[in-house]
Scaffold this active site. Sequence first.
Site, mmCIF file in Angstrom:
data_model
loop_
_atom_site.group_PDB
_atom_site.id
_atom_site.type_symbol
_atom_site.label_atom_id
_atom_site.label_comp_id
_atom_site.label_asym_id
_atom_site.label_seq_id
_atom_site.Cartn_x
_atom_site.Cartn_y
_atom_site.Cartn_z
ATOM 1 N N MET A 14 0.497 -1.358 -0.122
ATOM 2 C CA MET A 14 0.240 0.022 0.003
ATOM 3 C C MET A 14 0.584 1.442 0.147
ATOM 4 O O MET A 14 0.561 2.719 0.261
ATOM 5 C CB MET A 14 -1.018 0.018 1.533
ATOM 6 C CG MET A 14 -0.411 -0.056 2.537
ATOM 7 S SD MET A 14 -1.663 0.211 3.572
ATOM 8 C CE MET A 14 -0.378 0.320 5.264
ATOM 9 N N SER A 15 1.984 0.987 -0.234
ATOM 10 C CA SER A 15 3.051 2.550 -0.733
ATOM 11 C C SER A 15 2.740 3.017 -1.343
ATOM 12 O O SER A 15 2.596 2.602 -2.897
ATOM 13 C CB SER A 15 4.573 1.771 -0.474
ATOM 14 O OG SER A 15 5.568 2.812 -0.437
ATOM 15 N N GLY A 16 2.707 4.628 -1.281
ATOM 16 C CA GLY A 16 1.901 5.324 -2.414
ATOM 17 C C GLY A 16 3.418 5.644 -3.300
ATOM 18 O O GLY A 16 3.167 5.843 -4.478
ATOM 19 N N TYR A 19 4.103 2.343 -5.628
ATOM 20 C CA TYR A 19 2.980 3.026 -6.746
ATOM 21 C C TYR A 19 3.875 4.029 -7.231
ATOM 22 O O TYR A 19 3.859 3.622 -9.085
ATOM 23 C CB TYR A 19 1.501 3.341 -6.043
ATOM 24 C CG TYR A 19 0.679 4.182 -7.474
ATOM 25 C CD1 TYR A 19 0.657 2.946 -8.458
ATOM 26 C CD2 TYR A 19 0.333 5.522 -7.165
ATOM 27 C CE1 TYR A 19 -0.369 4.024 -9.624
ATOM 28 C CE2 TYR A 19 -0.220 5.609 -8.348
ATOM 29 C CZ TYR A 19 -0.819 5.161 -9.675
ATOM 30 O OH TYR A 19 -1.450 6.000 -10.371
#
Length: 201
Positions: A14-16, A19
Amino acid sequence: MSAPNVIDYYFAPMSGYAYLGHARLLDIAADTGAVIRYHPLDMAAVFAAAGSFPPAKYPEIRQTHRKADMKRWAVKLELPINTTPAFWPVPMDLACRVIVASQALGGDQGEVVGAILKAVWVHDLNISDQGDVGKTLELDGIVADEILNVAGDSAVASQAKAETAEAIEKGIFGSPTYVIGDDWFFGQDRLAFLRGHLKNL
């Protein structure tokens, strides 16, 4: 230790910033002939072991600047992004197991990782919910049923936990981190350095 043409890619599902860097990492690997080894991590455990804390616990002023920075990068890279995703943070165990399961099935882990990252930062889906994970995989044309079934295997669960334990032992402290041998590149903003390093090998 990694072989010279192997990138060990440590990241939170879930790391921005993972991404924002993911597509460029795939491009770099394709351009240089490097192989990516994917290490999905439970970053809450990694932060705790490193004596740090997750971005969700940053003070409000730092959160504001982080979101602005992510938005700038998204504009620069021409990527869609919602800097205030509906399901962030959430537990990452299921997403980690799905990524490990895709490897066990001989699938394209890069595609699966990309789909899961987009679930959080583009589609507002919950990567801790099996139905939402299935939906995000299908959105990228990935058949979800077999991956989700294998993700429930005890061996896959053990491997997913081992990824985090091994990263902590190695000293990984943030996401994304790209490792080639003894050389570490922390953050998607170091991908140009990673590319240059591979070109000079």
